[in-house]
Design a protein around this motif. Structure first.
Motif, PDB file in Angstrom:
ATOM      1  N   ASP A  79     -39.623  59.895  14.120  1.00 21.75           N
ATOM      2  CA  ASP A  79     -38.657  59.205  14.376  1.00 21.75           C
ATOM      3  C   ASP A  79     -39.556  57.671  14.611  1.00 21.75           C
ATOM      4  O   ASP A  79     -39.633  57.507  16.558  1.00 21.75           O
ATOM      5  CB  ASP A  79     -36.602  58.836  15.004  1.00 21.75           C
ATOM      6  N   ASN A  80     -39.901  57.551  13.978  1.00 21.44           N
ATOM      7  CA  ASN A  80     -39.909  55.776  14.740  1.00 21.44           C
ATOM      8  C   ASN A  80     -39.581  54.824  14.499  1.00 21.44           C
ATOM      9  O   ASN A  80     -39.482  53.350  15.391  1.00 21.44           O
ATOM     10  CB  ASN A  80     -41.449  55.323  14.116  1.00 21.44           C
ATOM     11  N   TRP A  81     -38.307  54.892  15.303  1.00 20.57           N
ATOM     12  CA  TRP A  81     -37.148  53.796  14.893  1.00 20.57           C
ATOM     13  C   TRP A  81     -36.262  53.932  16.339  1.00 20.57           C
ATOM     14  O   TRP A  81     -36.131  55.001  16.478  1.00 20.57           O
ATOM     15  CB  TRP A  81     -36.144  53.552  13.976  1.00 20.57           C
ATOM     16  N   LEU A  82     -36.132  52.946  17.095  1.00 19.22           N
ATOM     17  CA  LEU A  82     -35.268  52.326  18.268  1.00 19.22           C
ATOM     18  C   LEU A  82     -33.228  53.246  17.681  1.00 19.22           C
ATOM     19  O   LEU A  82     -33.409  52.382  16.559  1.00 19.22           O
ATOM     20  CB  LEU A  82     -35.427  51.859  18.991  1.00 19.22           C
ATOM     21  N   ALA A  83     -32.863  54.276  18.206  1.00 18.83           N
ATOM     22  CA  ALA A  83     -31.470  54.467  18.006  1.00 18.83           C
ATOM     23  C   ALA A  83     -30.616  52.511  18.434  1.00 18.83           C
ATOM     24  O   ALA A  83     -30.561  52.001  18.751  1.00 18.83           O
ATOM     25  CB  ALA A  83     -30.757  55.546  18.707  1.00 18.83           C
ATOM     26  N   ALA A  84     -29.572  52.855  17.594  1.00 18.82           N
ATOM     27  CA  ALA A  84     -28.754  51.694  17.768  1.00 18.82           C
ATOM     28  C   ALA A  84     -28.035  51.559  19.405  1.00 18.82           C
ATOM     29  O   ALA A  84     -27.926  52.539  19.974  1.00 18.82           O
ATOM     30  CB  ALA A  84     -27.751  51.665  16.711  1.00 18.82           C
ATOM     31  N   ASP A  85     -28.187  50.312  19.421  1.00 19.28           N
ATOM     32  CA  ASP A  85     -27.213  49.986  20.958  1.00 19.28           C
ATOM     33  C   ASP A  85     -26.648  48.410  20.957  1.00 19.28           C
ATOM     34  O   ASP A  85     -27.365  47.470  21.168  1.00 19.28           O
ATOM     35  CB  ASP A  85     -28.517  49.918  21.818  1.00 19.28           C
ATOM     36  N   PRO A  86     -25.403  48.841  20.277  1.00 21.79           N
ATOM     37  CA  PRO A  86     -24.702  47.562  19.951  1.00 21.79           C
ATOM     38  C   PRO A  86     -24.813  46.966  21.221  1.00 21.79           C
ATOM     39  O   PRO A  86     -24.267  45.456  20.695  1.00 21.79           O
ATOM     40  CB  PRO A  86     -23.428  48.667  20.019  1.00 21.79           C
ATOM     41  N   ASP A  87     -25.537  46.979  22.429  1.00 19.95           N
ATOM     42  CA  ASP A  87     -25.007  45.931  23.998  1.00 19.95           C
ATOM     43  C   ASP A  87     -26.128  45.458  24.180  1.00 19.95           C
ATOM     44  O   ASP A  87     -26.409  43.999  24.600  1.00 19.95           O
ATOM     45  CB  ASP A  87     -24.699  47.372  25.567  1.00 19.95           C
ATOM     46  N   SER A  88     -27.588  45.877  23.015  1.00 22.00           N
ATOM     47  CA  SER A  88     -28.740  45.095  23.592  1.00 22.00           C
ATOM     48  C   SER A  88     -28.138  44.138  22.600  1.00 22.00           C
ATOM     49  O   SER A  88     -28.285  43.882  21.850  1.00 22.00           O
ATOM     50  CB  SER A  88     -29.710  45.939  23.095  1.00 22.00           C
ATOM     51  N   VAL A  89     -29.352  42.710  23.615  1.00 24.01           N
ATOM     52  CA  VAL A  89     -29.230  41.074  23.144  1.00 24.01           C
ATOM     53  C   VAL A  89     -30.319  41.508  22.109  1.00 24.01           C
ATOM     54  O   VAL A  89     -30.277  40.632  20.927  1.00 24.01           O
ATOM     55  CB  VAL A  89     -28.540  40.292  23.956  1.00 24.01           C
ATOM     56  N   ALA A 121     -33.014  40.242   5.617  1.00 21.76           N
ATOM     57  CA  ALA A 121     -33.587  42.085   4.926  1.00 21.76           C
ATOM     58  C   ALA A 121     -34.042  43.055   4.906  1.00 21.76           C
ATOM     59  O   ALA A 121     -34.684  44.530   5.075  1.00 21.76           O
ATOM     60  CB  ALA A 121     -33.912  41.720   3.718  1.00 21.76           C
ATOM     61  N   ASP A 122     -35.034  42.541   6.721  1.00 20.77           N
ATOM     62  CA  ASP A 122     -36.127  43.345   7.757  1.00 20.77           C
ATOM     63  C   ASP A 122     -36.117  43.891   8.537  1.00 20.77           C
ATOM     64  O   ASP A 122     -36.133  44.782   8.877  1.00 20.77           O
ATOM     65  CB  ASP A 122     -36.988  42.203   7.946  1.00 20.77           C
ATOM     66  N   HIS A 123     -34.427  44.469   8.941  1.00 17.90           N
ATOM     67  CA  HIS A 123     -33.951  45.245  10.412  1.00 17.90           C
ATOM     68  C   HIS A 123     -32.890  46.601   9.443  1.00 17.90           C
ATOM     69  O   HIS A 123     -32.510  46.475   8.622  1.00 17.90           O
ATOM     70  CB  HIS A 123     -33.174  44.003  10.971  1.00 17.90           C
ATOM     71  N   ALA A 124     -33.658  47.586   9.991  1.00 20.53           N
ATOM     72  CA  ALA A 124     -32.333  48.358   9.863  1.00 20.53           C
ATOM     73  C   ALA A 124     -30.913  48.490   9.643  1.00 20.53           C
ATOM     74  O   ALA A 124     -31.170  47.631  11.458  1.00 20.53           O
ATOM     75  CB  ALA A 124     -33.247  49.779  10.026  1.00 20.53           C
ATOM     76  N   VAL A 125     -29.743  48.890   9.540  1.00 22.16           N
ATOM     77  CA  VAL A 125     -28.688  48.556  10.107  1.00 22.16           C
ATOM     78  C   VAL A 125     -27.758  49.656  10.116  1.00 22.16           C
ATOM     79  O   VAL A 125     -27.838  50.421   9.429  1.00 22.16           O
ATOM     80  CB  VAL A 125     -28.291  47.483   9.735  1.00 22.16           C
ATOM     81  N   GLN A 126     -26.774  50.136  11.310  1.00 22.52           N
ATOM     82  CA  GLN A 126     -26.252  51.619  11.289  1.00 22.52           C
ATOM     83  C   GLN A 126     -25.048  50.934  11.186  1.00 22.52           C
ATOM     84  O   GLN A 126     -24.326  50.103  11.599  1.00 22.52           O
ATOM     85  CB  GLN A 126     -26.222  52.126  12.242  1.00 22.52           C
ATOM     86  N   LEU A 127     -24.313  51.849   9.901  1.00 21.87           N
ATOM     87  CA  LEU A 127     -22.741  51.963   9.561  1.00 21.87           C
ATOM     88  C   LEU A 127     -21.763  52.955  11.136  1.00 21.87           C
ATOM     89  O   LEU A 127     -22.363  54.366  11.331  1.00 21.87           O
ATOM     90  CB  LEU A 127     -22.757  51.672   8.496  1.00 21.87           C
ATOM     91  N   GLU A 128     -20.923  52.606  10.636  1.00 22.04           N
ATOM     92  CA  GLU A 128     -19.812  53.036  11.435  1.00 22.04           C
ATOM     93  C   GLU A 128     -18.237  53.559  11.054  1.00 22.04           C
ATOM     94  O   GLU A 128     -18.261  52.965   9.979  1.00 22.04           O
ATOM     95  CB  GLU A 128     -19.323  52.668  12.915  1.00 22.04           C
ATOM     96  N   PRO A 129     -17.766  54.301  11.423  1.00 17.50           N
ATOM     97  CA  PRO A 129     -16.709  54.690  10.413  1.00 17.50           C
ATOM     98  C   PRO A 129     -16.008  53.311  10.531  1.00 17.50           C
ATOM     99  O   PRO A 129     -15.528  53.076  11.516  1.00 17.50           O
ATOM    100  CB  PRO A 129     -15.787  55.708  10.647  1.00 17.50           C
ATOM    101  N   GLY A 130     -15.256  53.294   9.528  1.00 20.05           N
ATOM    102  CA  GLY A 130     -14.640  51.899   9.329  1.00 20.05           C
ATOM    103  C   GLY A 130     -15.479  50.941   8.356  1.00 20.05           C
ATOM    104  O   GLY A 130     -14.549  49.440   8.692  1.00 20.05           O
ATOM    105  N   GLN A 131     -16.755  50.476   8.670  1.00 23.51           N
ATOM    106  CA  GLN A 131     -17.283  49.615   8.503  1.00 23.51           C
ATOM    107  C   GLN A 131     -17.910  50.289   7.066  1.00 23.51           C
ATOM    108  O   GLN A 131     -19.500  50.542   6.917  1.00 23.51           O
ATOM    109  CB  GLN A 131     -18.555  49.923   9.120  1.00 23.51           C
ATOM    110  N   LEU A 145     -30.392  47.949  13.794  1.00 25.75           N
ATOM    111  CA  LEU A 145     -29.129  47.286  14.825  1.00 25.75           C
ATOM    112  C   LEU A 145     -26.887  47.596  14.649  1.00 25.75           C
ATOM    113  O   LEU A 145     -26.964  48.379  13.046  1.00 25.75           O
ATOM    114  CB  LEU A 145     -29.164  45.686  13.974  1.00 25.75           C
ATOM    115  N   SER A 146     -26.852  47.419  14.759  1.00 23.58           N
ATOM    116  CA  SER A 146     -24.800  47.823  14.756  1.00 23.58           C
ATOM    117  C   SER A 146     -24.958  46.613  13.283  1.00 23.58           C
ATOM    118  O   SER A 146     -25.747  46.007  13.815  1.00 23.58           O
ATOM    119  CB  SER A 146     -24.349  47.538  16.078  1.00 23.58           C
ATOM    120  N   LEU A 147     -23.882  46.990  12.964  1.00 27.01           N
ATOM    121  CA  LEU A 147     -23.737  46.132  11.797  1.00 27.01           C
ATOM    122  C   LEU A 147     -23.013  44.632  12.173  1.00 27.01           C
ATOM    123  O   LEU A 147     -23.605  43.777  11.586  1.00 27.01           O
ATOM    124  CB  LEU A 147     -22.200  46.803  11.298  1.00 27.01           C
TER     125      LEU A 147
END
Lengths: 554, 157
Positions: free
Chosen positions: B13-23, B45-55, B31-33
């Motif tokens: 995996d060449n992506w870093l896991a989502a971290d909602p606290d990171s600025v 358009a260039d950024h990966a995004v993660q959806l949580e339940p409810g999003q 990225l978090s939503l």
């Protein structure tokens, strides 16, 4: 009835293998209890108080004699020699071994049966009118649409982890015999202004803790859109239904919270993306589904002559005549009747049937009714196509088998869940209450005089015994570790569906037969000529019943 | 580097896991939503995004041609909202990597794949081989799905 081709068989066979692997991994400790739970539930396996319970799917209540023989054999070899018909027209075994369930499923697969999605938070067995295809008041046979829905909902990848269980019922007559108003989705086949038959879609009905009558989401839908529309409803529910509280997770809560108009709008919006896509039904597919439900080879009989002969026989032998009157129903083909087999004999748990009786029913179905048997949500069986001329012989055989109790639609033909004797969810036992009431009201003449009374008993809020929609409903409740029973009156599962009203404080188990007797004698005093229980209740309201039942003893 | 299943293979995996606290919103971090919504229009358009339940996925619909990765998280395996999110994304034309992460279980992989997921990041990496071996699950299906838009009734011979 529907017959599997190689595709259907492949799906069921591979599912058995998949479940066998899951069971083995669980037993070997490689699947946790929590992980195994939804997997076994979606294969019909509950863990009950005393033993696991396996719920076998009977799609829309249709069985052939080979399948019924297989059920007899399974209940004998893997269980204690009896089976139970549930209010979802399914068959339940109360004593299978968890380790043997994969073998039972493999046995079932050999006769085109399974236990897929009979439990769990997924789309359950679709139910329908037990008289589908033979009723005189039917607009169109609902079974082809039930089969189409069965296939669509079976192992649907998107809807296996819904907020809560999801039940669909379909009926083809305005005399609703499938309780469509009390389902997550209810579908009624109805004509539009041009006379073309389509689907009226209701959503958000349900029983349980908060009983609700379904709301009309779509008043007429072209049948070809049936699956895409259902998919849109499920998708709105799957995304928006509550998941924080299991008592608020059913679609009825969502429809109420959003309001039916906003819910409809969300469905329509979702549907716009699916409509006319590849999941749209084709004329060929509808025709294919219909081809499995064509009329059997009825004889061309002189209906009038058959009826006269039957009436003569009934007059000559009143016990037989009484059974014909109470347990058989008009058939749309001249010279035939629909026969109900009551599984509500005094002394037996409602809906229970022994392995020997199952085999006898299979035999009788072959002899008299084209080898087909139906299970009903009233927990009885039906032989749908019996020649009037053969009713007498059939009745004699049913009598010999202990299956000729003439009480269909009367007080003792009660719906009852397995309750606290078996079910780990139950707050109270339901079977002893049913038995005590059966024993108190065993005088058939009194029952017939009372006329149609539907008595439904649930051992807890989950309402498997449909107590809210019984004319008289009984609910088991737990108060400080003791079992009590709450009574409600005025429910109805018919076209004029209504939710029963609670009479007042609950009663102890031993009081129940007296309470029911007081309710019934109040009715007898207040009724006008020929007025059924429900009508009297609706005319006079709950107060006279309340006064009588709670009157202080002198 | 962490491993995952992508298109039927175990890959790094060449992506870093989502971290909602990171600025910081570095290009290789999912990225978090909320983080993604905070990006300038041109950067979305260039950024990966993660959806949580409810999003739900609706905010992504205008960017489906360009998003490099959408991740859908399953904090508990019994919460099935992500199955619908995935189908909506695929039906509306998303063709990029669609990844399930979190606490889904091996027995759900077949369903996840049919809903349009092509990548699976497991909570326990040691399960990767066994999971890969369990795919595709049951070989025949009644419904239309993301990996086969034709329902069985349009394919029956």
């Amino acid at each position: 009835m529907y017959v599997y081709d190689q595709y259907d068989q492949t799906i069921v066979d591979e599912r058995v293998a998949q479940y066998r692997d899951q069971t083995e991994r669980y037993l070997a400790g490689r699947l946790t209890e929590a992980e195994f739970l939804p997997l076994r539930l979606q294969n019909g396996l509950y863990v009950q108080r005393l033993a696991p319970m396996l719920r076998i799917a009977v799609p829309y209540g249709l069985l052939n004699s080979t399948q019924v023989r297989k059920l007899a054999q399974i209940s004998r070899e893997y269980d204690k020699g009896y089976a139970h018909i549930s209010t979802r027209q399914n068959v339940q075994l109360n004593w299978p071994l968890l380790e043997e369930v994969p073998d039972i499923l493999a046995e079932l697969a050999t006769v085109q049966m399974h236990a897929i999605q009979t439990s769990g938070n997924c789309i359950r067995n679709t139910t329908t009118d037990q008289y589908a295809g033979v009723a005189i008041d039917e607009l169109e046979d609902p079974r082809p649409y039930c089969e189409i829905i069965r296939q669509w909902s079976t192992l649907h990848p998107e809807f296996a982890f819904l907020p809560r269980k999801f039940k669909i019922a379909v009926c083809g007559t305005s005399q609703d015999r499938a309780a469509i108003h009390a389902h997550d989705i209810g579908i009624e086949l109805v004509p539009n202004e041009a006379g073309e038959i389509g689907c009226k879609i209701l959503a958000g009905g349900g029983l349980g803790r908060t009983p609700v009558i379904g709301s009309v989401v779509c008043s007429w839908l072209d049948k070809k859109h049936l699956l895409t529309y259902l998919e849109a409803i499920l998708r709105v529910y799957n995304q928006n239904g509550r998941r924080d509280n299991k008592y608020k997770a059913r679609i009825k809560i969502l429809v109420k919270a959003m309001g039916v108009d906003a819910f409809r709008e969300a469905v329509e919006q979702e549907w716009a993306a699916l409509k006319d896509g590849p999941a749209t039904l084709t004329d060929e597919e509808i025709a294919r589904a219909k081809s499995f439900f064509i009329a059997p080879d009825y004889l061309a009989l002189d209906g009038e002559a058959c009826l006269q002969a039957l009436e003569a026989r009934c007059a000559a032998e009143p016990i037989f005549g009484n059974w014909v009157k109470r347990n058989t129903v008009a058939h749309r083909v001249p010279g035939y009747r629909i026969v109900n087999i009551s599984l509500k004999a005094t002394g037996f748990a409602p809906g229970d049937i022994t392995d020997a009786q199952l085999e006898q029913v299979a035999e009788l179905a072959e002899q008299y009714s084209f080898g087909e048997i139906r299970s009903t949500h009233q927990q009885n069986l039906v032989l749908a196509d019996v020649q009037m001329e053969q009713l007498y012989a059939l009745w004699q055989s049913l009598q010999a088998a202990g299956l000729a109790t003439a009480n269909i639609g009367y007080l003792t033909d009660m719906i009852c869940c397995p309750g606290g004797d078996y079910c780990s969810l139950a707050n109270a036992k339901s079977l002893p209450v049913a038995e005590a009431i059966q024993a108190r009201f065993s005088d058939l003449d009194y029952l017939y005089d009372l006329g149609p009374v539907e008595l439904n008993i649930s051992g807890c809020m989950n309402a498997c015994g449909h107590h809210h929609i019984g004319h008289i409903g009984i609910l088991g409740v737990d108060k400080k570790g003791q079992e009590f029973y709450q009574v409600c009156l005025g429910g109805s599962q018919a076209k004029d569906a209504s939710i029963g009203k609670i009479l007042g404080p609950s009663f102890s188990q031993e009081d129940m037969p007296d309470v029911i007797e007081k309710i019934l004698s109040t009715y007898v005093e207040l009724r006008q000529e020929e007025e059924p229980f429900l009508d009297t209740y609706r005319r006079v309201g709950i107060d006279p019943f309340k006064e009588r039942v709670y009157a202080k003893a002198d | 580097m962490p491993k995952l299943i992508r298109d039927g293979e175990i890959v790094e995996d060449n992506w870093l896991a989502a971290d909602p606290d990171s600025v910081a919103t570095a290009g290789d971090r999912i990225l978090s939503l909320e983080q993604w919504l905070g990006l300038a229009l041109a950067d979305k358009a260039d950024h990966a995004v993660q959806l949580e339940p409810g999003q739900g996925p609706a905010p992504l619909f205008d960017y489906l041609d360009q998003l490099p990765l959408v991740t859908i998280n399953f904090p508990v395996f019994t919460d099935g909202r992500g199955f619908s999110y995935a189908r909506e994304l695929r039906e509306r034309g998303y063709r990029g990597e669609l990844r399930a992460c979190g606490h889904f279980i091996r027995d759900q992989l077949g369903y996840l794949q049919r809903c349009g997921f092509n990548a699976f990041q497991l909570a326990q990496e040691s399960e990767l081989e066994a999971c890969l071996a369990s795919l595709p699950g049951i070989s025949e299906h009644y419904q239309a799905s993301a990996d086969n838009p034709l329902p069985l009734f349009r394919r029956r011979a």
